[in-house]
Design a protein around this motif. Sequence first.
Motif, PDB file in Angstrom:
ATOM      1  N   PRO A  21       0.804  -1.231   0.000  1.00  0.00           N
ATOM      2  CA  PRO A  21       0.000   0.000   0.000  1.00  0.00           C
ATOM      3  C   PRO A  21       0.835   1.278   0.000  1.00  0.00           C
ATOM      4  CG  PRO A  21      -0.901  -1.591   1.546  1.00  0.00           C
ATOM      5  CD  PRO A  21       0.416  -2.162   1.084  1.00  0.00           C
ATOM      6  N   ILE A  22       0.226   2.352  -0.539  1.00  0.00           N
ATOM      7  CA  ILE A  22       0.899   3.663  -0.517  1.00  0.00           C
ATOM      8  C   ILE A  22       0.312   4.541   0.602  1.00  0.00           C
ATOM      9  CG2 ILE A  22       1.618   3.674  -2.936  1.00  0.00           C
ATOM     10  CD1 ILE A  22      -0.801   5.537  -3.514  1.00  0.00           C
ATOM     11  N   GLY A  23      -0.320   3.926   1.560  1.00  0.00           N
ATOM     12  CA  GLY A  23      -0.866   4.704   2.678  1.00  0.00           C
ATOM     13  C   GLY A  23      -1.974   3.949   3.392  1.00  0.00           C
ATOM     14  N   ASN A  24      -2.873   3.381   2.607  1.00  0.00           N
ATOM     15  CA  ASN A  24      -4.014   2.705   3.214  1.00  0.00           C
ATOM     16  C   ASN A  24      -3.752   1.202   3.244  1.00  0.00           C
ATOM     17  OD1 ASN A  24      -6.531   1.497   3.703  1.00  0.00           O
ATOM     18  ND2 ASN A  24      -7.581   3.308   2.928  1.00  0.00           N
ATOM     19  N   LEU A  25      -3.640   0.667   4.452  1.00  0.00           N
ATOM     20  CA  LEU A  25      -3.257  -0.751   4.582  1.00  0.00           C
ATOM     21  C   LEU A  25      -4.253  -1.714   3.942  1.00  0.00           C
ATOM     22  CD1 LEU A  25      -1.719  -1.102   8.158  1.00  0.00           C
ATOM     23  CD2 LEU A  25      -0.553  -0.982   5.963  1.00  0.00           C
ATOM     24  N   GLU A  26      -5.470  -1.238   3.692  1.00  0.00           N
ATOM     25  CA  GLU A  26      -6.454  -2.121   3.045  1.00  0.00           C
ATOM     26  C   GLU A  26      -6.111  -2.393   1.582  1.00  0.00           C
ATOM     27  OE1 GLU A  26     -10.624  -1.189   3.489  1.00  0.00           O
ATOM     28  OE2 GLU A  26     -10.244  -0.339   5.449  1.00  0.00           O
ATOM     29  N   ASP A  27      -5.216  -1.577   1.017  1.00  0.00           N
ATOM     30  CA  ASP A  27      -4.878  -1.742  -0.402  1.00  0.00           C
ATOM     31  C   ASP A  27      -3.814  -2.818  -0.597  1.00  0.00           C
ATOM     32  OD1 ASP A  27      -6.644   0.254  -1.118  1.00  0.00           O
ATOM     33  OD2 ASP A  27      -5.126   1.824  -0.967  1.00  0.00           O
ATOM     34  N   MET A  28      -4.002  -3.937   0.030  1.00  0.00           N
ATOM     35  CA  MET A  28      -3.039  -5.033  -0.044  1.00  0.00           C
ATOM     36  C   MET A  28      -3.755  -6.161  -0.771  1.00  0.00           C
ATOM     37  SD  MET A  28      -0.048  -5.599   1.168  1.00  0.00           S
ATOM     38  CE  MET A  28       0.991  -7.031   1.240  1.00  0.00           C
ATOM     39  N   THR A  29      -3.139  -6.732  -1.792  1.00  0.00           N
ATOM     40  CA  THR A  29      -3.872  -7.778  -2.515  1.00  0.00           C
ATOM     41  C   THR A  29      -3.745  -9.121  -1.784  1.00  0.00           C
ATOM     42  OG1 THR A  29      -2.069  -8.536  -3.926  1.00  0.00           O
ATOM     43  CG2 THR A  29      -3.321  -6.632  -4.717  1.00  0.00           C
ATOM     44  N   LEU A  30      -4.708  -9.991  -2.052  1.00  0.00           N
ATOM     45  CA  LEU A  30      -4.694 -11.325  -1.434  1.00  0.00           C
ATOM     46  C   LEU A  30      -3.450 -12.081  -1.880  1.00  0.00           C
ATOM     47  CD1 LEU A  30      -8.462 -12.219  -1.928  1.00  0.00           C
ATOM     48  CD2 LEU A  30      -7.314 -11.481   0.166  1.00  0.00           C
ATOM     49  N   ARG A  31      -3.086 -11.879  -3.150  1.00  0.00           N
ATOM     50  CA  ARG A  31      -1.922 -12.591  -3.691  1.00  0.00           C
ATOM     51  C   ARG A  31      -0.639 -12.104  -3.023  1.00  0.00           C
ATOM     52  NH1 ARG A  31       0.184 -12.238  -9.661  1.00  0.00           N
ATOM     53  NH2 ARG A  31       1.495 -14.089  -9.741  1.00  0.00           N
ATOM     54  N   ALA A  32      -0.546 -10.787  -2.824  1.00  0.00           N
ATOM     55  CA  ALA A  32       0.644 -10.239  -2.157  1.00  0.00           C
ATOM     56  C   ALA A  32       0.769 -10.825  -0.751  1.00  0.00           C
ATOM     57  CB  ALA A  32       0.549  -8.714  -2.095  1.00  0.00           C
ATOM     58  N   LEU A  33      -0.356 -10.918  -0.048  1.00  0.00           N
ATOM     59  CA  LEU A  33      -0.318 -11.482   1.318  1.00  0.00           C
ATOM     60  C   LEU A  33       0.165 -12.930   1.277  1.00  0.00           C
ATOM     61  CD1 LEU A  33      -3.581 -10.085   2.916  1.00  0.00           C
ATOM     62  CD2 LEU A  33      -1.226  -9.548   3.540  1.00  0.00           C
ATOM     63  N   ARG A  34      -0.381 -13.696   0.336  1.00  0.00           N
ATOM     64  CA  ARG A  34       0.007 -15.115   0.273  1.00  0.00           C
ATOM     65  C   ARG A  34       1.505 -15.250  -0.028  1.00  0.00           C
ATOM     66  NH1 ARG A  34       0.803 -18.571  -3.662  1.00  0.00           N
ATOM     67  NH2 ARG A  34      -0.237 -17.416  -5.307  1.00  0.00           N
ATOM     68  N   VAL A  35       1.959 -14.484  -1.012  1.00  0.00           N
ATOM     69  CA  VAL A  35       3.377 -14.604  -1.394  1.00  0.00           C
ATOM     70  C   VAL A  35       4.274 -14.196  -0.224  1.00  0.00           C
ATOM     71  CG1 VAL A  35       5.149 -13.634  -2.904  1.00  0.00           C
ATOM     72  CG2 VAL A  35       2.993 -14.413  -3.868  1.00  0.00           C
ATOM     73  N   LEU A  36       3.938 -13.096   0.432  1.00  0.00           N
ATOM     74  CA  LEU A  36       4.784 -12.645   1.559  1.00  0.00           C
ATOM     75  C   LEU A  36       4.817 -13.683   2.685  1.00  0.00           C
ATOM     76  CD1 LEU A  36       3.977  -8.818   1.803  1.00  0.00           C
ATOM     77  CD2 LEU A  36       5.981  -9.926   0.794  1.00  0.00           C
ATOM     78  N   LYS A  37       3.729 -14.424   2.824  1.00  0.00           N
ATOM     79  CA  LYS A  37       3.706 -15.465   3.875  1.00  0.00           C
ATOM     80  C   LYS A  37       4.472 -16.715   3.444  1.00  0.00           C
ATOM     81  CE  LYS A  37      -0.503 -13.984   6.164  1.00  0.00           C
ATOM     82  NZ  LYS A  37      -1.929 -14.126   6.337  1.00  0.00           N
ATOM     83  N   LYS A  52       5.525  -3.035  10.481  1.00  0.00           N
ATOM     84  CA  LYS A  52       4.155  -2.582  10.803  1.00  0.00           C
ATOM     85  C   LYS A  52       3.149  -3.312   9.897  1.00  0.00           C
ATOM     86  CE  LYS A  52       5.790   1.929  12.034  1.00  0.00           C
ATOM     87  NZ  LYS A  52       6.199   3.107  11.307  1.00  0.00           N
ATOM     88  N   LEU A  53       3.505  -3.403   8.610  1.00  0.00           N
ATOM     89  CA  LEU A  53       2.640  -4.098   7.651  1.00  0.00           C
ATOM     90  C   LEU A  53       2.550  -5.581   8.041  1.00  0.00           C
ATOM     91  CD1 LEU A  53       1.272  -3.754   4.718  1.00  0.00           C
ATOM     92  CD2 LEU A  53       3.366  -4.803   3.876  1.00  0.00           C
ATOM     93  N   PHE A  54       3.708  -6.145   8.390  1.00  0.00           N
ATOM     94  CA  PHE A  54       3.757  -7.561   8.733  1.00  0.00           C
ATOM     95  C   PHE A  54       2.902  -7.845   9.967  1.00  0.00           C
ATOM     96  CE2 PHE A  54       7.436  -9.823   6.478  1.00  0.00           C
ATOM     97  CZ  PHE A  54       7.193  -9.115   5.324  1.00  0.00           C
ATOM     98  N   SER A  55       3.013  -6.958  10.974  1.00  0.00           N
ATOM     99  CA  SER A  55       2.255  -7.263  12.192  1.00  0.00           C
ATOM    100  C   SER A  55       0.767  -7.049  11.936  1.00  0.00           C
ATOM    101  CB  SER A  55       2.793  -6.487  13.397  1.00  0.00           C
ATOM    102  OG  SER A  55       2.187  -5.249  13.470  1.00  0.00           O
ATOM    103  N   HIS A  56       0.409  -6.084  11.102  1.00  0.00           N
ATOM    104  CA  HIS A  56      -1.016  -5.867  10.774  1.00  0.00           C
ATOM    105  C   HIS A  56      -1.615  -7.117  10.140  1.00  0.00           C
ATOM    106  CE1 HIS A  56      -4.483  -3.265   9.859  1.00  0.00           C
ATOM    107  NE2 HIS A  56      -4.575  -3.959   8.747  1.00  0.00           N
ATOM    108  N   TYR A  57      -0.837  -7.781   9.288  1.00  0.00           N
ATOM    109  CA  TYR A  57      -1.373  -8.938   8.566  1.00  0.00           C
ATOM    110  C   TYR A  57      -0.874 -10.284   9.102  1.00  0.00           C
ATOM    111  CZ  TYR A  57      -3.639  -5.986   5.145  1.00  0.00           C
ATOM    112  OH  TYR A  57      -4.472  -5.089   4.562  1.00  0.00           O
ATOM    113  N   GLY A  58      -0.226 -10.274  10.260  1.00  0.00           N
ATOM    114  CA  GLY A  58       0.232 -11.530  10.855  1.00  0.00           C
ATOM    115  C   GLY A  58       1.218 -12.285   9.978  1.00  0.00           C
ATOM    116  N   ILE A  59       2.136 -11.548   9.332  1.00  0.00           N
ATOM    117  CA  ILE A  59       3.152 -12.199   8.486  1.00  0.00           C
ATOM    118  C   ILE A  59       4.414 -12.387   9.340  1.00  0.00           C
ATOM    119  CG2 ILE A  59       4.540 -11.987   6.373  1.00  0.00           C
ATOM    120  CD1 ILE A  59       2.371  -9.965   5.379  1.00  0.00           C
ATOM    121  N   SER A  60       4.958 -13.607   9.342  1.00  0.00           N
ATOM    122  CA  SER A  60       6.137 -13.821  10.199  1.00  0.00           C
ATOM    123  C   SER A  60       7.381 -14.214   9.393  1.00  0.00           C
ATOM    124  CB  SER A  60       5.824 -14.886  11.251  1.00  0.00           C
ATOM    125  OG  SER A  60       5.308 -16.020  10.586  1.00  0.00           O
TER     126      SER A  60
END
Length: 291
Positions: A21-37, A52-60
């Motif tokens: 995202p460029i400011g709003n954390l909701e602008d994260m795609t499902l695919r981006a979340l999966r890949v980052l995990k 901060k992004l990682f903790s918001h989305y539970g990425i470890s």
Amino acid sequence: MMRESVDTAGAAGVLYLVSTPIGNLEDMTLRALRVLKEVALVAAEDTRHSRKLFSHYGISTPLTSCHQHNEVGKGEQLLAALREGRSVALISDAGTPGIADPGYRLLCRCLEAGIEVVPIPGPSAVVTALSVSGLPTERFAFEGFLPAKKQARLAQLATLQSESRTLVFYEAPHRLLATLKDLIAVCGTTRPAVVARELTKLHEEVFRGTLAGALDHFSSARVRGEIVLLVGPALEVEEKPAETVKDALLRLHRETALPRRQLVKRVAKELGLPGAEVYRESLELPELGKD
Ligand code: SAM
């Protein structure tokens, strides 16, 4: 074809360029979340910021830093991990990696080494601003950040004076007024301009008007936040030299009938010139009347 799994046994890993995202954390795609995990490692411009992004989305997934000062050395370490079969995601602080952000050199290095590179698209300020600007979007030129020094900035703008595509710049808030003045000096006061500020955030603002209007609008208070500045294409009728001081004085005189000293003040501000210089020229225009 959609990729289902990030790591493939035996083969080299994949470098994913992941937009965030460029400011709003909701602008994260499902695919981006999966890949980052799923990747083995995430290379981030600023690991503290990305946490901060990682903790918001539970990425470890483990994070490592990759920024403009270590991109070359870190690139070799990331390449070694990729060659061993581990997949890596590259993210920047915001938006799309490699767009006015680190990433280009690592990407080239991976391409050279035959590593597969996969984009995970998402936000980027340039396209976000352009899409909402109201300026022509069929053809545009992204100029990134202009030089910070006035002379270099003016020289670069001079090359863009008669550009027939919409121009898109990234700009720092404390330089916006100086850049608008330089743009006015090169392109004139009436060229369409859009200032997109704090996109996707609480104080999002999109100013649409002319270069002179933007200067006027943003001169009243300290400019804050992140900014994309867009300038409309030079139309054929505009492909004449930028407005001279005398033309500007006469135009404002016709439009406002203000006294000479106030005309001088307004024109000096619009054109970014010293008041004394504009006043000297105004003395050659008797039609402006007395002070
Ligand atoms: N990689 C990012 C992208 O894809 O847009 C750009 C990174 S660059 C270092 C940061 C600049 O992008 C800021 O200075 C500003 O000009 C622009 N920018 C980033 N986020 C923005 C936002 N939310 N609103 C307006 N401009 C933004």
